[in-house]
Write an enzyme that holds these catalytic residues in place. Structure first.
Site, PDB file in Angstrom:
ATOM      1  N   HIS B  67       0.977  -0.746   0.096  1.00 51.75           N
ATOM      2  CA  HIS B  67       0.133  -0.089  -0.110  1.00 51.75           C
ATOM      3  C   HIS B  67       0.952   0.844   0.260  1.00 51.75           C
ATOM      4  O   HIS B  67       1.100   1.432   0.971  1.00 51.75           O
ATOM      5  CB  HIS B  67      -0.933  -0.086   1.539  1.00 51.75           C
ATOM      6  CG  HIS B  67      -2.098   0.740   1.339  1.00 51.75           C
ATOM      7  ND1 HIS B  67      -3.205   0.770   1.407  1.00 51.75           N
ATOM      8  CD2 HIS B  67      -2.531   2.111   0.732  1.00 51.75           C
ATOM      9  CE1 HIS B  67      -4.042   1.886   1.588  1.00 51.75           C
ATOM     10  NE2 HIS B  67      -3.177   2.316   0.690  1.00 51.75           N
ATOM     11  N   HIS B  69       1.866   4.756  -2.064  1.00 52.76           N
ATOM     12  CA  HIS B  69       1.497   5.617  -3.004  1.00 52.76           C
ATOM     13  C   HIS B  69       3.138   6.698  -3.591  1.00 52.76           C
ATOM     14  O   HIS B  69       3.977   7.474  -3.020  1.00 52.76           O
ATOM     15  CB  HIS B  69       0.825   7.048  -2.352  1.00 52.76           C
ATOM     16  CG  HIS B  69      -0.634   6.348  -2.111  1.00 52.76           C
ATOM     17  ND1 HIS B  69      -1.990   7.141  -2.711  1.00 52.76           N
ATOM     18  CD2 HIS B  69      -1.211   6.172  -0.874  1.00 52.76           C
ATOM     19  CE1 HIS B  69      -2.784   6.085  -1.856  1.00 52.76           C
ATOM     20  NE2 HIS B  69      -2.536   5.823  -1.103  1.00 52.76           N
ATOM     21  N   ASP B 159      -8.778   3.265  -3.516  1.00 56.22           N
ATOM     22  CA  ASP B 159      -7.415   4.204  -2.252  1.00 56.22           C
ATOM     23  C   ASP B 159      -7.817   5.386  -2.512  1.00 56.22           C
ATOM     24  O   ASP B 159      -7.622   5.963  -3.129  1.00 56.22           O
ATOM     25  CB  ASP B 159      -6.524   3.126  -1.963  1.00 56.22           C
ATOM     26  CG  ASP B 159      -6.117   4.009  -0.820  1.00 56.22           C
ATOM     27  OD1 ASP B 159      -6.664   3.502   0.816  1.00 56.22           O
ATOM     28  OD2 ASP B 159      -4.909   4.393  -0.551  1.00 56.22           O
ATOM     29  N   HIS B 186     -10.995   0.779   1.107  1.00 57.85           N
ATOM     30  CA  HIS B 186     -10.655   1.689   1.538  1.00 57.85           C
ATOM     31  C   HIS B 186     -12.384   1.674   2.402  1.00 57.85           C
ATOM     32  O   HIS B 186     -13.269   2.097   1.497  1.00 57.85           O
ATOM     33  CB  HIS B 186     -10.407   2.635   0.424  1.00 57.85           C
ATOM     34  CG  HIS B 186     -10.110   4.294   1.367  1.00 57.85           C
ATOM     35  ND1 HIS B 186      -9.220   4.717   1.854  1.00 57.85           N
ATOM     36  CD2 HIS B 186     -11.253   5.193   2.019  1.00 57.85           C
ATOM     37  CE1 HIS B 186      -9.236   6.057   2.409  1.00 57.85           C
ATOM     38  NE2 HIS B 186     -10.688   6.318   2.351  1.00 57.85           N
ATOM     39  N   ASN B 285      -6.425   9.624   6.952  1.00 55.49           N
ATOM     40  CA  ASN B 285      -7.573   9.179   6.570  1.00 55.49           C
ATOM     41  C   ASN B 285      -7.147   7.032   6.319  1.00 55.49           C
ATOM     42  O   ASN B 285      -6.681   7.404   5.330  1.00 55.49           O
ATOM     43  CB  ASN B 285      -8.222   9.073   4.983  1.00 55.49           C
ATOM     44  CG  ASN B 285      -9.784   8.988   5.080  1.00 55.49           C
ATOM     45  OD1 ASN B 285     -10.583   8.452   5.929  1.00 55.49           O
ATOM     46  ND2 ASN B 285     -10.191   9.450   3.972  1.00 55.49           N
ATOM     47  N   ASP B 312       1.078   2.776   3.670  1.00 51.58           N
ATOM     48  CA  ASP B 312      -0.010   3.937   3.428  1.00 51.58           C
ATOM     49  C   ASP B 312       1.099   5.122   2.702  1.00 51.58           C
ATOM     50  O   ASP B 312       0.530   6.183   3.312  1.00 51.58           O
ATOM     51  CB  ASP B 312      -0.954   4.119   4.241  1.00 51.58           C
ATOM     52  CG  ASP B 312      -2.117   4.893   3.241  1.00 51.58           C
ATOM     53  OD1 ASP B 312      -1.695   5.397   2.521  1.00 51.58           O
ATOM     54  OD2 ASP B 312      -2.902   5.033   4.017  1.00 51.58           O
ATOM     55  N   HIS B 316       3.321  14.086   1.118  1.00 51.22           N
ATOM     56  CA  HIS B 316       2.064  15.224   0.990  1.00 51.22           C
ATOM     57  C   HIS B 316       3.225  16.741   0.088  1.00 51.22           C
ATOM     58  O   HIS B 316       4.663  16.534   1.240  1.00 51.22           O
ATOM     59  CB  HIS B 316       1.213  16.419   1.382  1.00 51.22           C
ATOM     60  CG  HIS B 316       0.135  14.983   0.928  1.00 51.22           C
ATOM     61  ND1 HIS B 316      -0.842  14.994  -0.014  1.00 51.22           N
ATOM     62  CD2 HIS B 316      -0.418  13.945   2.174  1.00 51.22           C
ATOM     63  CE1 HIS B 316      -1.414  14.099   0.158  1.00 51.22           C
ATOM     64  NE2 HIS B 316      -1.444  13.725   1.269  1.00 51.22           N
TER      65      HIS B 316
END
Lengths: 304, 428
Positions: B67, B69, B159, B186, B285, B312, B316
């Site tokens: 998981h 990003h 997700d 999710h 989240n 996860d 950012h």
């Protein structure tokens, strides 16, 4: 006093006592023919309002002028915020102007904390999201003490949309520091989880008002309608509106308070709002004295 | 052609083969040739051999993060395939699975092929994309799962967003059976979450921040379990954060429903208290929950209810987190702290080292049906050498990820990856 007034949570009982004492001196000033003192001459304050406000902004502005500060007003529709500037850049720009105080109102909780961490000026929270409205709680306390002499041991009923009310939150923090007995009254959909502050919760207003010394009404915000917090304003008034009959359940000398602006006929009847027990207009007057006191103390000044 | 490597005297833990001994690993042609105990007789070694002394250190199969990003394509200011896979390697991961919420969304084989090509060209580790369940992640119609599967997707997920429509989720679980791939859910009931920004409770009331109740996660966990039971599709629950979710998954497993689950280091390491002071780096989240939930998640890891630890990793840009709490995006940059935080579970006696490493290697590899997370002879030489004694302080400035958003800043952790090897290539 700390550098900033971001919330009642962050103040000690002693800080609060000092604000209230100082406010009393400023209230005397406001009774004079010439209502202006040179206490903060040469200081600059910016009123940074990201949410529409007439009352709080006017009250602050008057307090600032009475203290002889230079006042800048910065409100959203005319600002660079609509041009996409970040809050961080906006406040850094304002700081670069060389201001001493930033009075901030913002729809997001925590914004005064964010600003206070990033500027040297004193930050005064004029309402942030659903977090706090500390000067309102201070002026409410001042208004109660004016009539009742103390906060200790009073039964204070706060009625309405507690969950979304920064006024209610700040009052709860303040009153609990002074051992008042707090009752929260409203529909279950609008009562937040505040067990840590020793509050009592009543969904039945009649039950909650019995023997109350203070009845603090909150404004029902119209944007809550249609979101199933309550089915209609008619039904709301039937169960949680303050009328003379309900007011009769409180102590005979109970005070009626409201931070304004009122929705007559929705949370409070005109008779209750205008009754001799109402101190709603005293709250407005006291607001100026209390805000003067806050600004004066944040400069680190001694009581005159 | 990579050099042959001998890793000497490391404490090897490989749950896929039930290995837990001090010994050597021989790598030839980028593949594991042999794993042997210290006492066994060394074979003849060729002269070009590079030797790594792993004495006093641990050697694990390269970690598998199911998981992640990576943000590319579309959000390269947050992270790129290059920087994200480099962060992975720094954190001991040799395989990552980027979620499809890129721009454009990975909801078709062209985007999948782009991610894979870019990973081969610029990446530092293996990349197994996860495709979107629905077109545009809009939750309205299922995406081309088969074509994405053929292009290299190993699972499907929307997700970042739930599939709110029960009939679409049902169809996705049914359709995915043709390809025997998991559907990763999710779990968030959006109307119930109602725009909340942190866990709902006394603290959210005190901070004046809108809360998300645990039930917003749990009603969807319950729904998806029922749909997995109905369809027989393989359901995987992403980022489990609440006591209630753990309980529901435990019951589902007892009843033999095909469900697996993951959690992330932040859900077993810290509570909602990290939000105090309006710290946007603790906005994630699902939100950070309470001590009771942290304990339930640990218990779920211990009894096997939660199969996998995933990061996860949600990087950012600094400017995006330097905002009003309400406005800041959710997410934690997790690849470079995951192993250290997870090793705390061994220190606290929640998991044995072998159990922990299993949940970060072979277990996710098996769920995704990829040939990773093992030191079996013949498999690609993906491994990590960890100095368990070495303490380090989390310092986001030193992250190689472009995302510096961590609530663990300043925390002391043990278990620093010293060397990571991907397909025989050494990264120090």
């Amino acid at each position: 006093m700390p550098k900033d007034l971001v919330g009642i949570k962050e103040l000690s009982k002693r800080d609060i006592g000092q604000v209230l004492d100082t406010a009393s001196s400023f209230k005397d000033v406001l009774r004079r023919d010439i209502k202006k003192v040179p206490a903060l001459r040469g200081k600059t304050v910016v009123n940074l309002f990201f949410e529409p406000s007439t009352r709080t902004k006017t009250s602050f502005e008057l307090a600032e002028k009475r203290l002889s500060t230079d006042v800048l007003n910065f409100s959203v529709p005319t600002s660079s915020v609509v041009k996409g500037e970040s809050l961080f850049d906006t406040i850094k720009t304002i700081e670069a102007y060389g201001v001493d105080f930033i009075v901030i109102r913002h729809a997001s909780s925590g914004v005064p904390h964010f600003i206070a961490e990033n500027v040297n000026a004193s930050v005064i929270n004029a309402g942030d999201g659903t977090n706090e409205h500390p000067t309102q709680a201070l002026l409410d306390a001042f208004s109660i003490i004016e009539k009742k002499g103390t906060l200790e041991g009073l039964n204070v009923a706060i009625v309405g949309d507690i969950a979304h009310s920064r006024v209610a939150k700040s009052n709860i923090y303040l009153l609990s520091k002074f051992n008042a007995r707090i009752r929260l009254i409203g529909p279950p959909t609008l009562i937040p989880c505040m067990e840590d502050y020793g509050v009592e919760v009543f969904y039945d207003m009649d039950e909650g008002l019995r023997g109350a010394d203070i009845v603090m009404m909150l404004r029902i915000q119209m944007e809550r309608q249609g979101r199933s917090f309550f089915p209609s304003t008619q039904e709301y008034f039937k169960y949680w509106g303050l009328d003379m009959k309900r007011l009769g359940l409180a102590r005979k000398d109970a005070l009626v308070m409201h931070p304004g602006p009122m929705n007559r006929g929705i949370e409070i009847s005109s008779q209750a709002a205008d009754s001799p027990q109402s101190v709603i207009l005293d709250q407005v007057t006291n607001g100026i004295a209390v805000r003067m006191a806050v600004m004066y103390l944040l400069t680190g000044g001694e009581k005159q | 052609m990579s050099k042959d490597i001998l890793i000497k005297d490391g404490h090897i833990v490989d749950p896929s083969q039930d290995i837990d001994y001090v010994g050597d690993i021989l790598i030839a042609d980028g593949k594991i040739k042999e794993t042997r105990t210290q006492n066994s007789k060394p074979r003849a070694q060729n002269s070009g051999l590079e030797t790594i002394d792993a004495g006093g250190m641990f050697v694990f199969p390269g970690l598998v993060d199911m998981h992640t990003h990576l943000r590319e394509p579309g959000f390269e200011h947050k992270e790129t395939i290059r920087t994200g896979t480099l962060a992975a390697v720094h954190g001991g991961f040799t395989s990552v699975c980027p979620m499809p919420n890129t721009s454009p969304v990975n909801d078709n084989p062209t985007v999948t092929a782009f991610i894979i090509k870019k990973s081969l060209d610029e990446g530092f580790c293996h990349v197994y994309p996860i495709g979107a369940i629905t077109k545009g992640q809009r939750g309205e119609e299922i995406a081309e799962m088969g074509l994405m599967y053929e292009a290299g997707c190993v699972a499907f997920s929307d997700d970042g967003r739930p599939v709110m429509s029960s009939i679409i989720m049902r169809r996705a679980l049914e359709y995915s059976k043709r390809f025997n791939v998991p559907v990763i859910s999710h779990c968030e009931d959006l109307p119930l979450a109602d725009g909340g920004v942190m866990n709902e409770g006394g603290l959210s009331a005190m901070l004046g921040l809108k809360g998300i109740p645990s039930a917003a996660e749990e009603v969807m966990v319950a729904r998806d379990i029922l749909l997995a039971e109905l369809t027989g599709g393989r359901l995987h629950i992403a980022h489990v954060s609440t006591q209630g979710s753990v309980r529901l998954i435990r019951q589902a497993k007892e009843r033999g429903i095909p469900v697996t689950a993951e959690t992330c280091p932040h859900y077993f390491s810290i509570t909602e208290d990290a939000v105090k002071g309006y710290n946007t780096n603790a906005k994630v989240n699902p939100p950070l929950r309470t001590q009771r939930d942290v304990e339930a998640v640990r218990e779920g890891l211990k009894d096997g209810t939660i199969d996998v630890i995933a990061t996860d990793h949600a990087p950012h840009h600094l400017d995006e987190k330097l905002l009003e709490f309400d406005k800041a995006p959710s997410g934690i940059s997790g690849l470079e702290t995951a192993l250290g935080l997870s090793l705390n579970l061994v220190g606290s006696g929640t998991l044995s080292l072998k159990q922990l490493i299993g949940k970060m290697t072979i277990v996710p590899a098996r769920i995704l049906n990829v040939d990773r997370g093992t030191l079996k002879p013949g498999s690609d030489a993906d491994l990590v050498i960890v100095d368990m004694g070495k303490e380090f302080r989390v310092d986001a400035k030193r992250f190689v990820s472009l995302g510096r958003n961590t609530p663990f800043e300043g925390m002391s952790l043990k278990g620093m990856p010293v060397v990571t090897i991907v397909k025989g290539k050494i990264h120090r």
